[in-house]
Design an enzyme around this catalytic site. Structure first.
Site, PDB file in Angstrom:
ATOM      1  N   GLU A 175      26.437  17.220 -18.793  1.00  0.00           N
ATOM      2  CA  GLU A 175      27.194  18.396 -18.346  1.00  0.00           C
ATOM      3  C   GLU A 175      28.305  18.640 -19.342  1.00  0.00           C
ATOM      4  O   GLU A 175      28.500  17.882 -20.291  1.00  0.00           O
ATOM      5  CB  GLU A 175      27.751  18.156 -16.937  1.00  0.00           C
ATOM      6  CG  GLU A 175      26.683  18.097 -15.871  1.00  0.00           C
ATOM      7  CD  GLU A 175      27.283  17.999 -14.477  1.00  0.00           C
ATOM      8  OE1 GLU A 175      27.954  18.940 -14.045  1.00  0.00           O
ATOM      9  OE2 GLU A 175      27.092  16.957 -13.851  1.00  0.00           O
ATOM     10  N   HIS A 210      34.979  26.925 -12.024  1.00  0.00           N
ATOM     11  CA  HIS A 210      33.641  26.565 -12.500  1.00  0.00           C
ATOM     12  C   HIS A 210      33.067  27.774 -13.217  1.00  0.00           C
ATOM     13  O   HIS A 210      33.121  28.889 -12.692  1.00  0.00           O
ATOM     14  CB  HIS A 210      32.747  26.150 -11.327  1.00  0.00           C
ATOM     15  CG  HIS A 210      31.504  25.440 -11.771  1.00  0.00           C
ATOM     16  ND1 HIS A 210      30.470  26.091 -12.401  1.00  0.00           N
ATOM     17  CD2 HIS A 210      31.148  24.141 -11.699  1.00  0.00           C
ATOM     18  CE1 HIS A 210      29.517  25.209 -12.685  1.00  0.00           C
ATOM     19  NE2 HIS A 210      29.909  24.013 -12.272  1.00  0.00           N
ATOM     20  N   ARG A 266      34.650  22.499 -19.293  1.00  0.00           N
ATOM     21  CA  ARG A 266      34.593  23.602 -18.339  1.00  0.00           C
ATOM     22  C   ARG A 266      35.689  24.650 -18.552  1.00  0.00           C
ATOM     23  O   ARG A 266      35.451  25.844 -18.405  1.00  0.00           O
ATOM     24  CB  ARG A 266      34.777  22.973 -16.969  1.00  0.00           C
ATOM     25  CG  ARG A 266      33.988  23.603 -15.925  1.00  0.00           C
ATOM     26  CD  ARG A 266      34.008  22.707 -14.738  1.00  0.00           C
ATOM     27  NE  ARG A 266      32.748  22.045 -14.590  1.00  0.00           N
ATOM     28  CZ  ARG A 266      32.458  21.241 -13.587  1.00  0.00           C
ATOM     29  NH1 ARG A 266      33.357  20.984 -12.675  1.00  0.00           N
ATOM     30  NH2 ARG A 266      31.283  20.691 -13.511  1.00  0.00           N
ATOM     31  N   HIS A 316      37.182  26.141  -8.290  1.00  0.00           N
ATOM     32  CA  HIS A 316      36.265  25.034  -8.022  1.00  0.00           C
ATOM     33  C   HIS A 316      36.971  23.728  -7.692  1.00  0.00           C
ATOM     34  O   HIS A 316      36.586  23.042  -6.757  1.00  0.00           O
ATOM     35  CB  HIS A 316      35.387  24.859  -9.255  1.00  0.00           C
ATOM     36  CG  HIS A 316      34.342  23.793  -9.141  1.00  0.00           C
ATOM     37  ND1 HIS A 316      33.369  23.798  -8.168  1.00  0.00           N
ATOM     38  CD2 HIS A 316      34.116  22.681  -9.894  1.00  0.00           C
ATOM     39  CE1 HIS A 316      32.584  22.736  -8.326  1.00  0.00           C
ATOM     40  NE2 HIS A 316      33.029  22.044  -9.344  1.00  0.00           N
ATOM     41  N   ARG A 369      39.381  18.696 -15.377  1.00  0.00           N
ATOM     42  CA  ARG A 369      38.509  17.572 -14.996  1.00  0.00           C
ATOM     43  C   ARG A 369      37.190  17.601 -15.763  1.00  0.00           C
ATOM     44  O   ARG A 369      36.564  18.660 -15.904  1.00  0.00           O
ATOM     45  CB  ARG A 369      38.209  17.647 -13.505  1.00  0.00           C
ATOM     46  CG  ARG A 369      37.245  16.576 -13.022  1.00  0.00           C
ATOM     47  CD  ARG A 369      37.009  16.736 -11.543  1.00  0.00           C
ATOM     48  NE  ARG A 369      36.400  18.003 -11.266  1.00  0.00           N
ATOM     49  CZ  ARG A 369      35.110  18.183 -10.982  1.00  0.00           C
ATOM     50  NH1 ARG A 369      34.296  17.138 -10.940  1.00  0.00           N
ATOM     51  NH2 ARG A 369      34.636  19.366 -10.726  1.00  0.00           N
TER      52      ARG A 369
HETATM   53  C1  SIN Z   1      28.297  21.006 -11.262  1.00  0.00           C
HETATM   54  O1  SIN Z   1      27.281  20.475 -10.884  1.00  0.00           O
HETATM   55  O2  SIN Z   1      28.331  21.814 -12.175  1.00  0.00           O
HETATM   56  C2  SIN Z   1      29.566  20.668 -10.572  1.00  0.00           C
HETATM   57  C3  SIN Z   1      29.799  19.231 -10.623  1.00  0.00           C
HETATM   58  C4  SIN Z   1      31.255  18.963 -10.731  1.00  0.00           C
HETATM   59  O3  SIN Z   1      32.072  19.830 -10.396  1.00  0.00           O
HETATM   60  O4  SIN Z   1      31.617  17.902 -11.203  1.00  0.00           O
END
Ligand code: SIN
Length: 538
Positions: free
Chosen positions: A122, A238, A287, A348, A383
């Site tokens: 991610e 997010h 993010r 988020h 985060r």
């Molecule tokens: C996501 O799956 O994109 C969110 C997971 C997270 O906020 O850590």
């Protein structure tokens, strides 16, 4: 307000997310009488909605070359200079054991074709280290396993009761709670330790990935009990929440970052890539970077959403890997195998919260905080994806041990001597006004004038109300958290992580590589400290 009933425990845990349930299970195993209280139904918190997974470097199951140290480095990089390095190192190092234990408790993570744990990537991660369950239903599986364990262990649970105010001893220690049931009937829970695990602040904004319970309750309760908060200005948006139309309000479905981890890319309405040339990790940048880039692009082309193109995952591949996202897309007539998914950033995760150590200790004896409600120092200004379930597991467990230890050495207050101090009334802004104001002036791309306007709008729409219903408790909490967020965001004349100022677009380490701790003064107004209040909050 006179309580109609009383109950006693050694520890009251507020919230049934991963941090709260983990703490409850561990405290119970350590011999404490635990009572878990939640204002909604069991499992209605944020944990259930976490999709991507748990970021963890498991022995024998990690990508070649990946290490706990690399996970630490990625966390610090994402946190944009505001993480507490010691907290990061401790929490990440405890992660593998916490996940291993969770699996022993029955949580089932997805496996790859070789039978080993499947891992994805991610934003901000330099390795494939995010383990997941049910494809994109990790939070639901973690919660299922913890709730099953808690029910087996016969941990006492009280649902449909909102925590209103802490009871305090004459020396100021927290030693219990006033709660209200769904009809507003008050009750008192007496306990020498209270752990807040109440989640975040997503409902401060018009559109969020968070459920309706995310109303900053723990932050307000802790502040009124004398605790300190920090980093509230860092609300993570997010990048890819499903766009449900310009009139959408409340919780909108997440489109997990893992979709980008599996190769999907962001494009605007003209089909141009959004992240190319913005960051070396492109669509998998941290993010804050991706959300800010999408916001800039939407402003440039006058649109209110972009698209996530996952059409390379043909046929049933998308549906198999991302069943939750697939179902949400299908409900609005989008087939991700054929159509780019309309997405936009939405509120988020609160990177800040109640200042607490990695053992959950706050600045007030008897009051502990873990999970999203806490500012543990793990997240800094932004985060790292999938670090929050990990934090809940690790800090929840550490907090249970800290509470047992504090109790054993007599550090906690006597609940029989605890009472309510102060009046049960607070400033409350109308929720719709608050959400509109915060979305317009305190989301991604803030400036001094907008923040001042927002503060004045909020102040004008605020009236003092008794905290006699769940709704008034929630609205008072949102109002207090919003007021602090606006105050600190106006002070922080720089851009860093999730705090993006259009009038101060650069990071200013000389002046601002520090958190700004806040508590309430005697009149209940935010008071900003210039000095550290707990290790790491400087
Ligand atoms: C996501 O799956 O994109 C969110 C997971 C997270 O906020 O850590």
């Amino acid at each position: 307000m006179r309580a109609r009933w009383e109950a006693e425990a050694d520890l009251v845990v507020v919230g049934t997310g991963v941090a709260g349930l983990t703490a409850a299970l561990d405290a119970h195993a350590l011999g404490l009488r635990v009572l878990v209280v939640t204002k909604a139904a069991l499992g209605d918190g944020n944990t259930r909605w976490a999709q991507g997974g748990v970021a963890v470097v498991l022995p024998g199951e990690h990508e070649q070359g990946d290490t706990v140290d690399r996970h630490v480095t990625d966390t610090l990089t994402a946190g944009a200079g505001l993480c507490d390095q010691i907290a990061v190192a401790q929490i990440i190092a405890d992660g593998p054991a916490a996940v291993t234990r969770l699996r022993k408790w029955g949580a089932v993570f997805d496996s790859g074709e070789d039978g080993r744990l499947a891992r994805t990537r991610e934003g901000g991660h330099t390795a494939f280290r995010v383990v997941h369950a049910g494809g994109d239903a990790t939070g639901a599986e973690v919660e299922r396993a913890l709730l099953a364990q808690a029910r087996d262990g016969r941990i006492a649970m009280l649902d449909n009761h909102v925590a209103v105010e802490a009871l305090r001893t004459p020396s100021g220690a927290v030693a219990g709670l006033l709660v209200l049931d769904g009809d507003g009937v008050p009750g008192v829970l007496r306990a020498p330790a209270v752990l807040l695990a109440t989640g975040g602040v997503g409902q401060m904004y018009q559109v969020t990935s968070n459920p309706e319970v995310a109303t900053a309750d723990g932050i307000a309760l802790a502040l009124r009990a004398g605790a300190v908060v920090a980093d509230l200005e860092f609300v993570q948006f997010h990048p890819t929440v499903l766009y449900m139309g310009s009139g959408a309000r409340g919780r909108c479905p997440l489109v997990t970052e893992a979709v980008r981890g599996e190769g999907a890319v962001l494009v605007d309405g003209n089909g141009s890539r959004v992240m190319v040339g913005v960051h070396p990790l492109a669509d998998l940048a941290p993010r804050d970077v991706v959300s800010a880039a999408i916001t800039r692009r939407m402003n440039e082309i006058g649109d209110d959403h972009v698209f996530l193109d996952a059409t390379h995952l043909e046929g049933s591949a998308f549906r198999k890997r991302f069943p939750t996202v697939y179902a949400a897309c299908a409900a609005v007539g989008v087939d991700p195998a054929v159509d780019p998914i309309p997405v936009a950033p939405a509120a988020h995760f609160s990177c800040g919260g109640v200042v607490a150590s990695v053992d959950g200790r706050t600045t007030v004896p008897g009051l502990y905080a873990a999970g999203e409600v806490a500012r543990s120092g793990l997240h800094g200004a932004n985060r790292l994806a999938s670090n929050s379930l990990l934090e809940g597991l690790v800090v929840g467990s550490r907090a249970a041990r800290a509470i047992a230890a504090d109790r054993a050495v007599g550090l906690l207050g006597d609940p029989r001597k605890a009472e309510l101090l102060g009046s049960l009334a607070a400033a409350v802004a109308e929720r719709d006004v608050l959400q509109r104001t915060m979305s317009r002036h305190a989301a991604i791309g803030r400036n001094g004038d907008g923040l001042a306007t927002a503060a004045s709008v909020l102040e004008k729409s605020t009236v003092v109300r008794p905290l006699g219903t769940r709704e008034s408790v929630e609205d008072a909490a949102l109002t207090m958290a919003a007021e602090i967020l606006l105050t600190v965001a106006a002070e922080r004349t720089e851009s860093r992580g999730c705090h993006v100022r259009t009038d101060y677009p650069n990071r200013n380490d000389g002046a601002w590589q520090r958190s700004v701790p806040v508590r309430l003064d005697a009149a209940g107004r935010p008071f900003l400290f210039e000095r550290p209040v707990l290790g790491g909050v400087a």
